[in-house]
Design a protein around this motif. Structure first.
Motif, PDB file in Angstrom:
ATOM      1  N   SER A 116       0.836  -1.203   0.000  1.00 22.00           N
ATOM      2  CA  SER A 116       0.000   0.000   0.000  1.00 22.00           C
ATOM      3  C   SER A 116       0.867   1.249   0.000  1.00 22.00           C
ATOM      4  O   SER A 116       0.560   2.235  -0.684  1.00 22.00           O
ATOM      5  CB  SER A 116      -0.913   0.015   1.230  1.00 22.00           C
ATOM      6  N   GLN A 117       1.969   1.206   0.737  1.00 20.57           N
ATOM      7  CA  GLN A 117       2.885   2.350   0.781  1.00 20.57           C
ATOM      8  C   GLN A 117       3.534   2.582  -0.586  1.00 20.57           C
ATOM      9  O   GLN A 117       3.717   3.735  -1.000  1.00 20.57           O
ATOM     10  CB  GLN A 117       3.978   2.140   1.845  1.00 20.57           C
ATOM     11  N   ASP A 120       0.918   4.273  -2.778  1.00 20.96           N
ATOM     12  CA  ASP A 120       0.780   5.686  -2.389  1.00 20.96           C
ATOM     13  C   ASP A 120       1.936   6.517  -2.949  1.00 20.96           C
ATOM     14  O   ASP A 120       1.730   7.593  -3.509  1.00 20.96           O
ATOM     15  CB  ASP A 120       0.727   5.836  -0.865  1.00 20.96           C
ATOM     16  N   ARG A 121       3.142   6.014  -2.807  1.00 24.57           N
ATOM     17  CA  ARG A 121       4.331   6.739  -3.257  1.00 24.57           C
ATOM     18  C   ARG A 121       4.377   6.848  -4.778  1.00 24.57           C
ATOM     19  O   ARG A 121       4.645   7.909  -5.337  1.00 24.57           O
ATOM     20  CB  ARG A 121       5.585   6.032  -2.723  1.00 24.57           C
ATOM     21  N   TYR A 123       1.957   6.717  -7.014  1.00 25.84           N
ATOM     22  CA  TYR A 123       0.878   7.504  -7.606  1.00 25.84           C
ATOM     23  C   TYR A 123       0.775   8.916  -7.030  1.00 25.84           C
ATOM     24  O   TYR A 123      -0.056   9.709  -7.485  1.00 25.84           O
ATOM     25  CB  TYR A 123      -0.465   6.780  -7.450  1.00 25.84           C
ATOM     26  N   ALA A 124       1.609   9.266  -6.063  1.00 22.14           N
ATOM     27  CA  ALA A 124       1.520  10.568  -5.403  1.00 22.14           C
ATOM     28  C   ALA A 124       1.637  11.731  -6.395  1.00 22.14           C
ATOM     29  O   ALA A 124       0.844  12.681  -6.348  1.00 22.14           O
ATOM     30  CB  ALA A 124       2.582  10.686  -4.311  1.00 22.14           C
ATOM     31  N   GLU A 127      -1.458  11.999  -8.661  1.00 20.81           N
ATOM     32  CA  GLU A 127      -2.611  12.488  -7.904  1.00 20.81           C
ATOM     33  C   GLU A 127      -2.463  13.945  -7.487  1.00 20.81           C
ATOM     34  O   GLU A 127      -3.460  14.621  -7.236  1.00 20.81           O
ATOM     35  CB  GLU A 127      -2.828  11.614  -6.665  1.00 20.81           C
ATOM     36  N   SER A 128      -1.230  14.451  -7.466  1.00 21.91           N
ATOM     37  CA  SER A 128      -0.999  15.828  -7.030  1.00 21.91           C
ATOM     38  C   SER A 128      -1.151  16.851  -8.154  1.00 21.91           C
ATOM     39  O   SER A 128      -1.245  18.052  -7.890  1.00 21.91           O
ATOM     40  CB  SER A 128       0.408  15.966  -6.433  1.00 21.91           C
ATOM     41  N   THR A 143     -11.546  10.308  -5.356  1.00 22.83           N
ATOM     42  CA  THR A 143     -10.173   9.991  -5.750  1.00 22.83           C
ATOM     43  C   THR A 143     -10.044   9.942  -7.271  1.00 22.83           C
ATOM     44  O   THR A 143     -11.039   9.755  -7.983  1.00 22.83           O
ATOM     45  CB  THR A 143      -9.735   8.617  -5.195  1.00 22.83           C
TER      46      THR A 143
END
Length: 174
Positions: A116-117, A120-121, A123-124, A127-128, A143
């Motif tokens: 999961s981490q 997150d990293r 796709y950060a 997504e930003s 999302t």
């Protein structure tokens, strides 16, 4: 220029028959093999075109509506459109579309599953981006992933396009 790259197992099958050999290339295995070969040719063409200063753009719609291309190009049995590319002299140099970092797609020695981490990293950045945040707002979603699954590429549409693709593949003899 608009170029459509096609699997062509018709010619090879005809050659086999003319040489008293029974071809067995109207199946899914050879469809996949033909698709791989066709995409390799398309990509090689695109690299060469870009090297000469031309701009290219792959069109994802080829597999959404293959029957329209089959009809327009009068493709016979065992010939199937795989991808379409537009080619021309670019009027501008647009920014590259956001892409995931290489570590998200390159695996060494074996497949490294993502935690999961990791997700997150990886796709950060995507997504930003302000345009992606705007997509989320415009579509009234929580999302960016929901924009993809609920709006852009829904399960219902994916299944309908898959059914159509399979139907046209069969109609073309695969």
């Amino acid at each position: 220029v608009l170029l459509t790259f096609c699997i062509d197992l018709r010619r090879f099958s005809k050659w086999c028959k003319l040489r008293k050999a029974e071809p067995g290339y109207n199946n899914f295995e050879w469809f996949v093999t033909g698709a791989i070969d066709t995409l390799l040719v398309a990509q090689t063409f695109c690299v060469a075109a870009e090297k000469k200063g031309l701009g290219i753009c792959y069109l994802g719609t080829t597999t959404y509506n293959p029957q329209m291309i089959v009809e327009a190009l009068e493709l016979p049995e065992l010939v199937f459109p795989v991808t379409t590319v537009t080619v021309g002299w670019p009027a501008e140099q647009p920014e590259q579309v956001d892409r995931l970092p290489l570590e998200a797609i390159v695996h060494e020695e074996f497949y490294h599953d993502y935690t999961s981490q990791d997700i997150d990293r990886l796709y950060a950045y995507k997504e930003s981006l302000s345009e992606n945040k705007q997509f989320v707002l415009e579509n009234n979603k929580e999302t960016l992933a929901q924009v993809f699954t609920d709006v852009r590429y829904t399960k219902k549409h994916n299944e309908a396009m898959s059914e159509n693709l399979w139907k046209v593949m069969k109609e073309q003899g695969f």
